[in-house]
Design an enzyme around this catalytic site. Sequence first.
Site, short mmCIF file in Angstrom:
data_model
loop_
_atom_site.label_atom_id
_atom_site.label_comp_id
_atom_site.label_asym_id
_atom_site.label_seq_id
_atom_site.Cartn_x
_atom_site.Cartn_y
_atom_site.Cartn_z
CG ASN A 158 -1.72 1.20 1.44
OD1 ASN A 158 -1.82 2.04 0.53
ND2 ASN A 158 -2.35 1.34 2.60
CE LYS A 197 -0.15 3.21 4.80
NZ LYS A 197 -0.14 3.30 6.24
CG HIS A 251 -5.85 1.97 5.34
ND1 HIS A 251 -5.42 2.88 6.27
CD2 HIS A 251 -4.83 1.09 5.17
CE1 HIS A 251 -4.18 2.56 6.64
NE2 HIS A 251 -3.81 1.49 5.99
CD GLU A 258 -2.92 5.48 6.88
OE1 GLU A 258 -2.92 5.52 5.64
OE2 GLU A 258 -2.02 4.95 7.56
CD GLU A 300 -3.54 -2.47 7.47
OE1 GLU A 300 -2.42 -2.68 7.04
OE2 GLU A 300 -4.21 -1.46 7.19
N GLY A 344 2.50 2.27 10.85
CA GLY A 344 3.46 3.36 10.69
C GLY A 344 4.20 3.72 11.97
CB SER A 361 5.26 -1.86 12.03
OG SER A 361 4.84 -0.55 12.35
P1 PGA Z 1 2.83 0.35 7.68
O1 PGA Z 1 1.35 0.54 7.10
O2 PGA Z 1 3.38 -0.92 7.11
O3 PGA Z 1 3.57 1.57 7.25
O4 PGA Z 1 2.70 0.26 9.16
C1 PGA Z 1 0.48 -0.55 6.90
C2 PGA Z 1 -0.82 -0.06 6.32
O5 PGA Z 1 -1.32 0.99 6.74
O6 PGA Z 1 -1.41 -0.69 5.42
#
Ligand code: PGA
Length: 262
Positions: free
Chosen positions: A20, A22, A106, A108, A180, A186, A224
């Site tokens: 992803n 983003k 997601h 976010e 997640e 992140g 992560s």
């Molecule tokens: P990350 O994000 O690997 O940077 O923690 C995962 C995600 O949000 O899909």
Amino acid sequence: MIKSIIIIIFESLFMFIAGNWKMNCNVKEAGEIAENLSSLECLSSNIEVAVFPPFILLPEVYQKLHSSTILIGAQDCSQYSNGAYTGQVSLEMLREFGCSHVILGHSERRTLLNESSSIVKLKSIQTISYGLKPIICIGETLLERENHTYLSTIEKQLKNSLPDFNEIDYQDKEIIIAYEPIWAIGTGKVASEKNIYEIHTFIYNLLINNFNYIKNFKLIYGGSVKSSNASIIRNIKNVDGVLVGGASIVAKEFIEIIKKFN
Ligand code: PGA
């Protein structure tokens, strides 16, 4: 009984690795990552790899990857087919650029854009009806984990985001659920093996017991994920792959993660 055996076979054989991106990369960077991935040879037939660039980079990525084994997906879609929906992107448009998967709900989007599970459900219905595969994201906040209310959060998000039996023709359609935990996204704080096993088994049992009409599903973990923890995550029971954020925009690191699943 036979049904569960078939599902177990499905689960243990095929791994799904999603990147992803983003809101990252310009056209040149996107092209470079895609080119690096397209030269990946000898991917085993038991692994599927997909990248999820921002909408505007899809044409560039499609051009570089359409003749490779790497799949392409989108980070969101509209629940509508076409018309006066400013700023939205339809499934028809995504299909034109080779998308096979769509990330939905997601955290976010749920947090920053107030996207509700009922919207995620509508988008899942639309995604499936256009022949693409939804990756439905669910996960708890740190507060919910600390308050020990995380299982009810996960259950509620899952039940409210998945289309009902009569809303789509499930047949052999594949549904991907991405667990997640928000506190692991992140932050560099990957969930422990115990945490991941607990939640994946919980989701697995919910699907088997409450959604037994969904016969083809995968449960992937996100938060992560890096090449240094990918092998550990890969070996956890009921984990069928990973959704990688930050590490997926560094081609070398993403390829290392893929190799751990190959
Ligand atoms: P990350 O994000 O690997 O940077 O923690 C995962 C995600 O949000 O899909």
